[in-house]
Structures are given as C-alpha cells and as structure tokens.
Design a protein around this motif. Sequence first.
Motif, short mmCIF file in Angstrom:
data_model
loop_
_atom_site.label_atom_id
_atom_site.label_comp_id
_atom_site.label_asym_id
_atom_site.label_seq_id
_atom_site.Cartn_x
_atom_site.Cartn_y
_atom_site.Cartn_z
N THR A 60 6.62 -6.26 3.43
CA THR A 60 5.37 -5.64 3.89
C THR A 60 4.21 -6.60 3.69
OG1 THR A 60 6.18 -3.41 3.41
CG2 THR A 60 3.79 -3.69 3.52
N ALA A 61 4.15 -7.22 2.52
CA ALA A 61 3.10 -8.19 2.23
C ALA A 61 3.17 -9.36 3.20
CB ALA A 61 3.21 -8.67 0.79
N GLU A 62 4.38 -9.84 3.45
CA GLU A 62 4.55 -10.99 4.34
C GLU A 62 4.13 -10.64 5.76
OE1 GLU A 62 8.19 -13.62 6.09
OE2 GLU A 62 8.39 -12.86 4.05
N ILE A 63 4.56 -9.49 6.27
CA ILE A 63 4.20 -9.09 7.63
C ILE A 63 2.69 -8.99 7.79
CG2 ILE A 63 4.26 -7.15 9.28
CD1 ILE A 63 7.15 -6.63 8.23
N MET A 64 2.02 -8.40 6.78
CA MET A 64 0.57 -8.21 6.86
C MET A 64 -0.20 -9.46 6.46
SD MET A 64 0.08 -4.30 5.53
CE MET A 64 -1.69 -4.34 5.88
N GLY A 65 0.48 -10.41 5.84
CA GLY A 65 -0.20 -11.62 5.41
C GLY A 65 -1.11 -11.40 4.21
N ILE A 66 -0.67 -10.50 3.32
CA ILE A 66 -1.43 -10.21 2.10
C ILE A 66 -0.49 -10.34 0.91
CG2 ILE A 66 -3.12 -8.73 3.26
CD1 ILE A 66 -1.58 -6.28 2.37
N SER A 67 -1.04 -10.30 -0.28
CA SER A 67 -0.20 -10.43 -1.48
C SER A 67 0.49 -9.11 -1.80
CB SER A 67 -1.06 -10.85 -2.67
OG SER A 67 -1.91 -9.79 -3.06
N THR A 68 1.56 -9.19 -2.58
CA THR A 68 2.24 -7.96 -2.99
C THR A 68 1.32 -7.12 -3.87
OG1 THR A 68 3.34 -9.12 -4.80
CG2 THR A 68 4.61 -8.81 -2.77
N GLY A 69 0.45 -7.77 -4.63
CA GLY A 69 -0.53 -7.04 -5.43
C GLY A 69 -1.48 -6.23 -4.55
N THR A 70 -1.87 -6.79 -3.43
CA THR A 70 -2.74 -6.06 -2.50
C THR A 70 -1.97 -4.91 -1.88
OG1 THR A 70 -4.01 -8.07 -2.08
CG2 THR A 70 -4.23 -6.29 -0.47
N VAL A 71 -0.69 -5.12 -1.57
CA VAL A 71 0.13 -4.03 -1.05
C VAL A 71 0.17 -2.90 -2.08
CG1 VAL A 71 2.49 -3.31 -0.42
CG2 VAL A 71 1.55 -5.44 0.49
N ARG A 72 0.43 -3.25 -3.35
CA ARG A 72 0.47 -2.25 -4.42
C ARG A 72 -0.86 -1.50 -4.53
NH1 ARG A 72 4.12 -5.65 -6.81
NH2 ARG A 72 2.61 -7.01 -7.79
N SER A 73 -1.94 -2.23 -4.42
CA SER A 73 -3.27 -1.60 -4.50
C SER A 73 -3.49 -0.62 -3.36
CB SER A 73 -4.35 -2.69 -4.48
OG SER A 73 -5.63 -2.11 -4.46
N HIS A 74 -3.14 -1.04 -2.13
CA HIS A 74 -3.28 -0.13 -0.99
C HIS A 74 -2.36 1.09 -1.14
CE1 HIS A 74 -6.04 -2.55 1.22
NE2 HIS A 74 -5.18 -3.52 1.51
N LEU A 75 -1.14 0.87 -1.65
CA LEU A 75 -0.22 1.98 -1.87
C LEU A 75 -0.78 2.96 -2.88
CD1 LEU A 75 3.31 0.29 -1.97
CD2 LEU A 75 2.45 1.89 -0.26
N HIS A 76 -1.32 2.43 -3.96
CA HIS A 76 -1.89 3.27 -5.01
C HIS A 76 -3.00 4.15 -4.43
CE1 HIS A 76 -3.20 4.39 -9.05
NE2 HIS A 76 -4.43 4.16 -8.63
N SER A 77 -3.92 3.52 -3.69
CA SER A 77 -5.04 4.27 -3.10
C SER A 77 -4.54 5.28 -2.07
CB SER A 77 -6.02 3.31 -2.43
OG SER A 77 -6.56 2.42 -3.37
N ALA A 78 -3.60 4.87 -1.25
CA ALA A 78 -3.08 5.76 -0.21
C ALA A 78 -2.34 6.95 -0.84
CB ALA A 78 -2.15 4.99 0.72
N ARG A 79 -1.54 6.68 -1.87
CA ARG A 79 -0.80 7.77 -2.53
C ARG A 79 -1.75 8.79 -3.14
NH1 ARG A 79 3.11 4.98 -6.52
NH2 ARG A 79 3.52 7.12 -7.10
N ARG A 80 -2.81 8.32 -3.76
CA ARG A 80 -3.81 9.24 -4.34
C ARG A 80 -4.43 10.11 -3.24
NH1 ARG A 80 -5.94 9.62 -9.05
NH2 ARG A 80 -5.58 8.13 -10.68
N ARG A 81 -4.84 9.46 -2.17
CA ARG A 81 -5.49 10.18 -1.07
C ARG A 81 -4.51 11.17 -0.42
NH1 ARG A 81 -9.25 6.92 2.36
NH2 ARG A 81 -10.81 8.51 2.34
N LEU A 82 -3.28 10.73 -0.17
CA LEU A 82 -2.28 11.61 0.45
C LEU A 82 -1.92 12.78 -0.46
CD1 LEU A 82 0.07 8.95 2.08
CD2 LEU A 82 -1.44 10.55 3.28
N ALA A 83 -1.79 12.52 -1.74
CA ALA A 83 -1.46 13.59 -2.68
C ALA A 83 -2.53 14.68 -2.63
CB ALA A 83 -1.33 13.03 -4.10
N GLY A 84 -3.80 14.26 -2.57
CA GLY A 84 -4.89 15.23 -2.47
C GLY A 84 -4.85 16.00 -1.16
N GLU A 85 -4.55 15.30 -0.08
CA GLU A 85 -4.55 15.95 1.24
C GLU A 85 -3.40 16.93 1.41
OE1 GLU A 85 -5.37 14.43 5.00
OE2 GLU A 85 -6.55 12.75 4.24
N ILE A 86 -2.24 16.60 0.87
CA ILE A 86 -1.10 17.49 1.08
C ILE A 86 -0.89 18.45 -0.09
CG2 ILE A 86 0.07 15.95 2.69
CD1 ILE A 86 1.95 15.11 0.45
#
Length: 175
Positions: free
Chosen positions: A136-162
């Motif tokens: 995922t990081a390679e495809i997007m051209g970002i670091s795995t740490g950035t992927v983890r950060s986006h996942l963390h934020s997205a999971r929080r937001r999704l958990a609230g929404e659902i």
Amino acid sequence: MARVPLDFQAFYQTYHRSYLRYALLQVGDEETALDLVEVVFARLLEDWPKVLREASVQRYGFSVLRHVIATHLSLARRSRALVETAAFEKVRVVVRRQLEVMESALGLYSAIARLPERQMDVIVLRFVLGYDMSCTAEIMGISTGTVRSHLHSARRRLAGEIGVRWDSWEAEEIA
C-alpha cells in the motif's frame, strides 16, 4: 518510434494491475477503468524524465491516477462507484457471507467513501483490495508509517460513523 525506457516498462509492469483494480473500484466499469489507466501511463511516459525527478515516482504516479479518475467522474457528472463496487468485489471473493453482513458492509463502504481522500485510498488499497502495508505504501508512494497514520485516523473516524467502540474494533475487520 522512440523506445520505451526500461525503467518505465518496469514501473508499468509493477503498478498497472494495482492501478487498474483501484480505478475499477472508483468507476465501476472495466473498459472505462482500463482506458483511464492507459491515459495515466501515457501521461507518465510522455513526462517520464520529469517524473523521474520527482521525490517519489510512485506518489506522483498515484496522484496522476487519482486526478485522471476524478476528472473523468467530474466530466461524466458521476460520483465514485466505490460503494457499489467495493461491496460486490468483496461478495465475489467471499461468497459465504450472509445478506445482513452485506447490508452492514454497504454502510461501511458508504462511510469509507466519505473519508478524506488519503484515508480512503489507504483503506481501499489495504482492506478492500487486500494489499499489505508495505505494498500500500509503495503504490501510494508514501512511507509505511504514513500508511499506519492514515489507517489510525480512518479507523477512528469509521468507528464513530458506524457506531462501534474504537478500542474494540480491529482493522482487519474492515473487509
């Protein structure tokens, strides 16, 4: 006719399938997705020397992909097909799920479609299309740490929404 640079050929072979899968989820039509991905690679090839000077060829390529898809959807006055296509991609792969799970997934995919762009991209690549963190990081051209950060934020937001508790929700349950 000019020869296609070997490094471009390698980039094309490495990312064409991923780009096509991503585009198909966004537009919902195989022929259109293929056409859009070919436009992306044609643009990249045309500007290849400039692309190679970018900080990340992968990030630049993925941004061109997102731009081409967004432009197509805007001109066609359509929204992303993610809600429908992601749900049915998962149903195709995991047929054994029951109807109530699918209804729940439709709500989840709707929530995913409302995420900020980068968070949505990470969720789609990681959980809908099944790429691991490093891919995922390679495809997007970002670091795995950035992927983890986006996942963390997205999971929080999704958990609230659902409506699930954040601390009890495992990321692997998205798909």
